[in-house]
Scaffold this motif. Structure first.
Motif, PDB file in Angstrom:
ATOM      1  N   THR A 133       6.889   2.665   4.570  1.00 41.63           N
ATOM      2  CA  THR A 133       7.414   3.961   4.138  1.00 41.63           C
ATOM      3  C   THR A 133       6.219   4.880   3.880  1.00 41.63           C
ATOM      4  OG1 THR A 133       7.411   3.359   1.800  1.00 41.63           O
ATOM      5  CG2 THR A 133       9.439   2.887   3.038  1.00 41.63           C
ATOM      6  N   PRO A 134       6.445   6.194   3.768  1.00 39.99           N
ATOM      7  CA  PRO A 134       5.315   7.110   3.568  1.00 39.99           C
ATOM      8  C   PRO A 134       4.503   6.864   2.295  1.00 39.99           C
ATOM      9  CG  PRO A 134       7.265   8.326   4.234  1.00 39.99           C
ATOM     10  CD  PRO A 134       7.699   6.909   3.973  1.00 39.99           C
ATOM     11  N   CYS A 135       5.103   6.214   1.302  1.00 36.60           N
ATOM     12  CA  CYS A 135       4.391   6.007   0.037  1.00 36.60           C
ATOM     13  C   CYS A 135       3.587   4.703   0.024  1.00 36.60           C
ATOM     14  CB  CYS A 135       5.352   6.073  -1.145  1.00 36.60           C
ATOM     15  SG  CYS A 135       6.710   4.907  -1.068  1.00 36.60           S
ATOM     16  N   LYS A 136       3.529   4.013   1.160  1.00 44.30           N
ATOM     17  CA  LYS A 136       2.804   2.739   1.200  1.00 44.30           C
ATOM     18  C   LYS A 136       1.815   2.713   2.358  1.00 44.30           C
ATOM     19  CE  LYS A 136       7.067   0.743   0.010  1.00 44.30           C
ATOM     20  NZ  LYS A 136       8.111   0.386   0.899  1.00 44.30           N
ATOM     21  N   SER A 137       0.794   1.900   2.211  1.00 44.96           N
ATOM     22  CA  SER A 137      -0.149   1.636   3.295  1.00 44.96           C
ATOM     23  C   SER A 137      -0.039   0.152   3.649  1.00 44.96           C
ATOM     24  CB  SER A 137      -1.581   1.991   2.867  1.00 44.96           C
ATOM     25  OG  SER A 137      -1.923   1.310   1.680  1.00 44.96           O
ATOM     26  N   LEU A 138      -0.509  -0.180   4.858  1.00 46.33           N
ATOM     27  CA  LEU A 138      -0.401  -1.564   5.328  1.00 46.33           C
ATOM     28  C   LEU A 138      -1.727  -2.288   5.127  1.00 46.33           C
ATOM     29  CD1 LEU A 138       1.286  -3.754   6.718  1.00 46.33           C
ATOM     30  CD2 LEU A 138       0.479  -2.838   8.920  1.00 46.33           C
ATOM     31  N   TRP A 139      -1.662  -3.444   4.494  1.00 41.26           N
ATOM     32  CA  TRP A 139      -2.846  -4.255   4.199  1.00 41.26           C
ATOM     33  C   TRP A 139      -2.669  -5.648   4.775  1.00 41.26           C
ATOM     34  CZ3 TRP A 139      -7.025  -3.232   0.559  1.00 41.26           C
ATOM     35  CH2 TRP A 139      -7.085  -1.894   0.185  1.00 41.26           C
ATOM     36  N   GLN A 140      -3.784  -6.385   4.817  1.00 38.88           N
ATOM     37  CA  GLN A 140      -3.719  -7.787   5.242  1.00 38.88           C
ATOM     38  C   GLN A 140      -4.654  -8.607   4.367  1.00 38.88           C
ATOM     39  OE1 GLN A 140      -4.932  -8.825   9.256  1.00 38.88           O
ATOM     40  NE2 GLN A 140      -3.516 -10.547   9.247  1.00 38.88           N
ATOM     41  N   CYS A 141      -4.218  -9.799   4.030  1.00 35.66           N
ATOM     42  CA  CYS A 141      -5.025 -10.727   3.254  1.00 35.66           C
ATOM     43  C   CYS A 141      -5.981 -11.451   4.198  1.00 35.66           C
ATOM     44  CB  CYS A 141      -4.115 -11.736   2.552  1.00 35.66           C
ATOM     45  SG  CYS A 141      -5.031 -12.968   1.601  1.00 35.66           S
ATOM     46  N   ASN A 142      -7.258 -11.504   3.846  1.00 37.95           N
ATOM     47  CA  ASN A 142      -8.237 -12.208   4.672  1.00 37.95           C
ATOM     48  C   ASN A 142      -8.177 -13.720   4.472  1.00 37.95           C
ATOM     49  OD1 ASN A 142      -9.269  -9.865   5.873  1.00 37.95           O
ATOM     50  ND2 ASN A 142     -10.584  -9.482   4.088  1.00 37.95           N
ATOM     51  N   ARG A 143      -7.540 -14.173   3.384  1.00 40.69           N
ATOM     52  CA  ARG A 143      -7.449 -15.616   3.126  1.00 40.69           C
ATOM     53  C   ARG A 143      -6.196 -16.209   3.785  1.00 40.69           C
ATOM     54  NH1 ARG A 143      -7.201 -17.629  -2.898  1.00 40.69           N
ATOM     55  NH2 ARG A 143      -9.331 -16.886  -2.910  1.00 40.69           N
ATOM     56  N   CYS A 144      -5.008 -15.688   3.437  1.00 41.02           N
ATOM     57  CA  CYS A 144      -3.773 -16.274   3.970  1.00 41.02           C
ATOM     58  C   CYS A 144      -3.274 -15.529   5.213  1.00 41.02           C
ATOM     59  CB  CYS A 144      -2.684 -16.345   2.906  1.00 41.02           C
ATOM     60  SG  CYS A 144      -2.017 -14.755   2.378  1.00 41.02           S
ATOM     61  N   LEU A 145      -3.941 -14.432   5.540  1.00 38.43           N
ATOM     62  CA  LEU A 145      -3.660 -13.630   6.740  1.00 38.43           C
ATOM     63  C   LEU A 145      -2.307 -12.921   6.729  1.00 38.43           C
ATOM     64  CD1 LEU A 145      -5.144 -15.980   9.496  1.00 38.43           C
ATOM     65  CD2 LEU A 145      -6.272 -14.109   8.267  1.00 38.43           C
ATOM     66  N   GLU A 146      -1.608 -12.956   5.606  1.00 39.60           N
ATOM     67  CA  GLU A 146      -0.312 -12.273   5.515  1.00 39.60           C
ATOM     68  C   GLU A 146      -0.501 -10.759   5.415  1.00 39.60           C
ATOM     69  OE1 GLU A 146       2.922 -13.303   5.599  1.00 39.60           O
ATOM     70  OE2 GLU A 146       2.146 -15.256   6.192  1.00 39.60           O
ATOM     71  N   PRO A 147       0.281 -10.008   6.172  1.00 39.34           N
ATOM     72  CA  PRO A 147       0.271  -8.549   5.988  1.00 39.34           C
ATOM     73  C   PRO A 147       1.146  -8.187   4.782  1.00 39.34           C
ATOM     74  CG  PRO A 147       1.786  -9.135   7.728  1.00 39.34           C
ATOM     75  CD  PRO A 147       1.151 -10.423   7.261  1.00 39.34           C
ATOM     76  N   PHE A 148       0.830  -7.093   4.147  1.00 36.70           N
ATOM     77  CA  PHE A 148       1.656  -6.626   3.022  1.00 36.70           C
ATOM     78  C   PHE A 148       1.475  -5.134   2.824  1.00 36.70           C
ATOM     79  CE2 PHE A 148      -1.739  -6.095  -0.119  1.00 36.70           C
ATOM     80  CZ  PHE A 148      -2.738  -6.941   0.371  1.00 36.70           C
TER      81      PHE A 148
END
Length: 154
Positions: A133-148
């Protein structure tokens, strides 16, 4: 005294209204509800973005909840100034966001990382300024590789 009790009753009703994009968090927890006044009877809200596509859905959900609880006379007023800030998200709301898999915004605006909501590490990176959504950015964990998603600070 009567007004304070009525205010509390209205706030309890509003606390049952979920954000349409994040159903585990109420509009009260997100800080969208600015004030409740019984005289005149009005609920003032501030959307998380001035162009938030969920604003109309939130207003309709508030109207339905107020009507069902017997507060048909309450008006709903959208207030844009001052603009909503992530500082208005309650601690309860932040915990719910994290449990739902969304990194809450940092209280320290200088923090450049977001903790992974799955494994908790701070070893993460931003993939895109644009999340689900416009109020969020997309990240990824470098350890478990999950996007969030991460709530953008503002």
């Amino acid at each position: 005294m009567v007004a304070a009790i009525a205010d509390e009753r209205v706030m309890r009703v509003l606390a049952t209204v979920s954000d349409p994009e994040i159903p585990v968090v109420s509009i009260v927890d997100l800080g969208i509800v600015r004030t409740v006044s019984i005289d005149p009877p009005v609920v003032r809200i501030t959307p998380t973005y001035t162009g938030c596509p969920a604003t109309r859905a939130i207003e309709q959900a508030i109207r339905a909840a107020l009507d069902e609880a017997g507060f048909q006379a309450m008006a709903i007023e959208t207030v844009l100034a001052p603009p909503w800030t992530t500082d208005w998200i309650s601690e309860k709301g932040r915990a719910k966001l994290l449990a739902y898999g969304i990194a809450p915004p940092s209280r320290d605006r200088e923090t450049a990382t977001a903790p992974c909501p799955r494994c908790g590490t701070a070893d993460t990176r931003e993939i895109s300024r644009f999340g689900s959504t416009p109020c969020k950015s997309l990240w990824q964990c470098n350890r478990c590789l999950e996007p969030f998603d991460r709530f953008k600070c503002h």
